[in-house]
Design an enzyme around this catalytic site. Structure first.
Site, short mmCIF file in Angstrom:
data_model
loop_
_atom_site.label_atom_id
_atom_site.label_comp_id
_atom_site.label_asym_id
_atom_site.label_seq_id
_atom_site.Cartn_x
_atom_site.Cartn_y
_atom_site.Cartn_z
N HIS A 9 38.87 36.08 50.59
CA HIS A 9 39.44 34.79 49.85
C HIS A 9 38.32 33.92 49.39
CE1 HIS A 9 42.56 32.09 48.89
NE2 HIS A 9 41.63 31.12 49.41
N GLU B 61 31.10 36.98 47.44
CA GLU B 61 31.85 37.89 47.97
C GLU B 61 31.44 39.19 47.86
OE1 GLU B 61 35.91 37.37 46.23
OE2 GLU B 61 35.42 35.63 45.51
C1 GRF Z 1 38.47 37.57 44.55
O1 GRF Z 1 37.90 36.30 44.16
C2 GRF Z 1 39.09 37.52 46.05
O2 GRF Z 1 38.24 36.85 46.88
C3 GRF Z 1 40.46 37.16 45.82
O3 GRF Z 1 40.71 37.81 44.60
C4 GRF Z 1 39.59 38.29 43.75
C5 GRF Z 1 39.55 39.55 43.28
O4 GRF Z 1 38.62 39.84 42.61
N1 GRF Z 1 41.52 37.64 46.91
P1 GRF Z 1 38.12 41.31 42.06
O5 GRF Z 1 39.37 42.01 41.73
O6 GRF Z 1 37.64 41.96 43.35
O7 GRF Z 1 37.25 41.21 41.04
#
Ligand code: GRF
Length: 212
Positions: A111, A181
């Site tokens: 998240h 992330e």
């Molecule tokens: C990310 O920001 C994740 O934290 C959230 O949704 C987004 C997904 O991005 N849950 P991606 O599809 O991995 O580029």
């Protein structure tokens, strides 16, 4: 050590899944992505799966007569792929109880905020970063957490902060959080692969790599 078999779920572009695939290719992650699941036929995630020769599985609950029928088909696909762990990455549907029961403490989500701030139903994508800026936060970040039956409410596994800078737009902030992330998910998965995760209720610890 055998490679941990991971099924990834996404509704969108799938950049987190790509970060996992890339970490595996670099030899930094002892996992195998055995399935990419999406509820969106035109998602980047399914395209990515195809490009990387990973089985792609489109499933939309609305196309089933009952939730039980949906659960059965999804669980069957996960089992057939040999799934040991599920990594949600921008999957916008709530995970149903049957899946949570079958993969208890083996479902992760990422998240783009420091939970419990700016999480919950409807809090996803740019909405999160806009809310962080609207509130005037000086710090935000990313969280990887175990998944329970509510949105964004399971125990955190990893959190990393990101400073909100003067002049940030939600796009610039999202970019910096996304970079974090992309580093966090491989770290979390490697800890699972090396069995370094200890779960005591909401207290989830990752043991250091050198004292196993
Ligand atoms: C990310 O920001 C994740 O934290 C959230 O949704 C987004 C997904 O991005 N849950 P991606 O599809 O991995 O580029």
């Amino acid at each position: 050590m055998g490679h941990l078999k991971v099924a990834t779920f996404a509704s969108g572009r799938g950049s987190n899944i790509l970060s996992i695939i890339d970490a595996i290719k670099r030899g930094e992650l002892s996992c195998q992505v055995v399935l990419v699941v999406s509820d969106k036929l035109d998602s980047g995630a399914l395209k990515l799966a195809e490009e990387n020769d990973i089985p792609a599985f489109f499933i939309d609950q609305q196309q089933f007569d009952s939730p039980d029928a949906f659960d059965l088909v999804l669980l069957n696909a996960l089992e057939e792929a040999g799934t040991e762990l599920i990594a949600l990455a921008g999957y916008l549907k709530k995970i149903r109880p049957a899946i949570i029961q079958s993969y208890r403490n083996r479902i992760l989500n990422i998240h783009p905020s420091l939970l419990p701030a700016f999480g919950g139903k409807g809090m996803y994508g740019m909405k999160v970063h806009k809310a962080v800026l609207d509130y005037g936060c000086k710090v935000t970040g990313a969280t990887i957490h175990l998944v329970d039956d509510q949105y964004d409410s399971g125990a955190p596994l990893l959190q990393e902060s990101v400073a909100v800078l003067a002049g940030d737009s939600h796009e610039t902030l999202a970019q910096r959080v996304l970079k974090v992330e992309h580093a966090l998910y491989p770290r979390a998965l490697q800890a699972f692969a090396e069995k370094r995760i200890e779960i005591h209720g909401r207290q989830v610890c990752i043991k250091p790599a050198n004292i196993q």
